[in-house]
Write an enzyme that holds these catalytic residues in place. Sequence first.
Site, PDB file in Angstrom:
ATOM      1  N   CYS A  83       0.833  -1.203   0.000  1.00  0.00           N
ATOM      2  CA  CYS A  83       0.000   0.000   0.000  1.00  0.00           C
ATOM      3  C   CYS A  83       0.868   1.254   0.000  1.00  0.00           C
ATOM      4  CB  CYS A  83      -0.929   0.001   1.214  1.00  0.00           C
ATOM      5  SG  CYS A  83      -1.990   1.462   1.306  1.00  0.00           S
ATOM      6  N   CYS A 184      -7.552   1.749  -0.731  1.00  0.00           N
ATOM      7  CA  CYS A 184      -7.416   0.994   0.518  1.00  0.00           C
ATOM      8  C   CYS A 184      -7.587  -0.492   0.221  1.00  0.00           C
ATOM      9  CB  CYS A 184      -8.453   1.452   1.536  1.00  0.00           C
ATOM     10  SG  CYS A 184      -8.330   0.592   3.125  1.00  0.00           S
ATOM     11  N   GLN A 313     -18.812  -9.231  13.290  1.00  0.00           N
ATOM     12  CA  GLN A 313     -17.385  -9.443  13.088  1.00  0.00           C
ATOM     13  C   GLN A 313     -16.955  -8.860  11.749  1.00  0.00           C
ATOM     14  OE1 GLN A 313     -14.988 -10.502  14.925  1.00  0.00           O
ATOM     15  NE2 GLN A 313     -15.818 -11.778  16.555  1.00  0.00           N
ATOM     16  N   TYR A 342     -21.947 -11.668  26.523  1.00  0.00           N
ATOM     17  CA  TYR A 342     -21.517 -10.614  25.592  1.00  0.00           C
ATOM     18  C   TYR A 342     -21.941 -11.007  24.178  1.00  0.00           C
ATOM     19  CZ  TYR A 342     -18.543 -10.018  29.707  1.00  0.00           C
ATOM     20  OH  TYR A 342     -18.083  -9.896  30.984  1.00  0.00           O
ATOM     21  N   GLU A 363     -26.316  -9.381  26.961  1.00  0.00           N
ATOM     22  CA  GLU A 363     -25.581  -8.296  26.306  1.00  0.00           C
ATOM     23  C   GLU A 363     -25.940  -6.967  26.966  1.00  0.00           C
ATOM     24  OE1 GLU A 363     -23.599  -5.625  24.202  1.00  0.00           O
ATOM     25  OE2 GLU A 363     -23.253  -7.777  23.930  1.00  0.00           O
ATOM     26  N   CYS A 439     -10.464 -11.217  22.024  1.00  0.00           N
ATOM     27  CA  CYS A 439      -9.724 -10.375  21.083  1.00  0.00           C
ATOM     28  C   CYS A 439      -8.534  -9.717  21.775  1.00  0.00           C
ATOM     29  CB  CYS A 439     -10.632  -9.311  20.477  1.00  0.00           C
ATOM     30  SG  CYS A 439     -11.382  -8.204  21.686  1.00  0.00           S
TER      31      CYS A 439
END
Length: 481
Positions: A83, A184, A313, A342, A363, A439
């Site tokens: 890039c 991008c 996601q 969650y 949640e 994550c």
Amino acid sequence: MRRRIHKTPERLASVRIDAVAAEGKCIVRTDEGVIFVDNPTGGPGVAPGDLVDLRITNRKKQYREAVAEHIHEWSPVRAEPFCEHFGTCGGCKWQHIQYSEQLGFKHQQVVDHLTRIGKVTLPEIRPILPAHPTQYYRNKLEFTCAEGRWLTTREVNTDQLIDQRAVGFHVPGRFDKVLPIHHCYLQPDPSNAIRQAVNDYVFAHGLTLYNLKAHTGFLRTLIIRTAATTQQVMVTLQVAQDNPEILNELLTYLQTTFPQITSLNYILNTKKNDSYQDQEVINWAGKPYIEEQMDEADGPPLTFRIGPKSFYQTNAQQAHNLYKITREWAGLTGRERVYDLYTGTGTIALFVARRAKQVVGVEYVEASVADARINAQVNGITNTTFVAGDMRDILTDGFFDQHGRPEVVITDPPRAGMDEAVTRQLLKASPERIVYVSCNTATQARDLGILDEGYRVANVQPVDMFPHTHHVENIALLVKR
């Protein structure tokens, strides 16, 4: 008046970059301790194996921080960045490292966190699951439309008047500077074409963009969502001024130029920040959502409706693999009660529901729970219950009595991990298995250290969701001792 003493910066010549540390920084180990080496904006980036000259920028009690001023010898693990914006843009910071090496660094990060922070006994950690593709994998990008364009050195030194408007990404560490993006590699077509069309329209029609310091101007952000399986496209414009004539002309232009846009929306946000979860979204044309699908071996594909505020996601292809592993490790036979903590918009809950007796999703965000209920209805799934509220307040003995104690818990918390009170409640609930999707392996390791009181880690699977970044997902299976 005291005279300020300017110290000569400390420098180290010809030192070898050893490895990659947390948050993507590189490290050098010396007799005086560890040095964390950051990549300054506009630089080529450093990689393990580089021979460099360092300038110390900060000295702490246990470590030092530095930037590389000169690279004498390039590492053999380097790759040519693909890039043109690499080094200035804040994304894809590992383009200069071969993908196979990226995977190795991410795998080692999982090992280091689980052993050093969690201090739990681990099985052999499975090889990290690579992503495919490694470019154009994101289904959502948010571009900032602002006055305050990042200028190159040549532009700074010129006497010419330069237009400050830009549609692109923030430069790292500069909330007020935006880098205009030409192409991008993160999101597939028609993302680049839509962004470029908005950029061209801004200059052709003299639109004002938002000034992040003065809080003036019209257009704030451009949000593009693309569905990998259905090819549906959502565009949402965020504006700071109530000017229907200008807005309708811009939206009409986008609708005419890009007939593939299936959901066209706008948000009037007069706040001083760009967060829009508390703002009303107006559906100007098309449907107020797009749909993503996940194939199922034991039934029709699952369909998920994704609205402008929905969490989904961002790497849909790899998310499918992540969910399949999660469901496999849950060990469902059709007789289990599953808690999905969650749960977000209920993607994991609905993905496992056909193999469970009942699924209870919890949640914090009420809008996400509303999406989850709609998704359950769309897919004809009737054995799910979704509850909105703070996890610390909800997971009580009364909640367990009302919904039944779970045999399996799936938890996918945000980067901060689970609150200790939640972790303690899981120990008290004592499910047979816990599948922990994370994550942030640092906070996951911390939580595993607490859960170690009642559970052993039976399996660990790192998953690469974000190629060319330092981020890594990890799945851990915990079995009751």
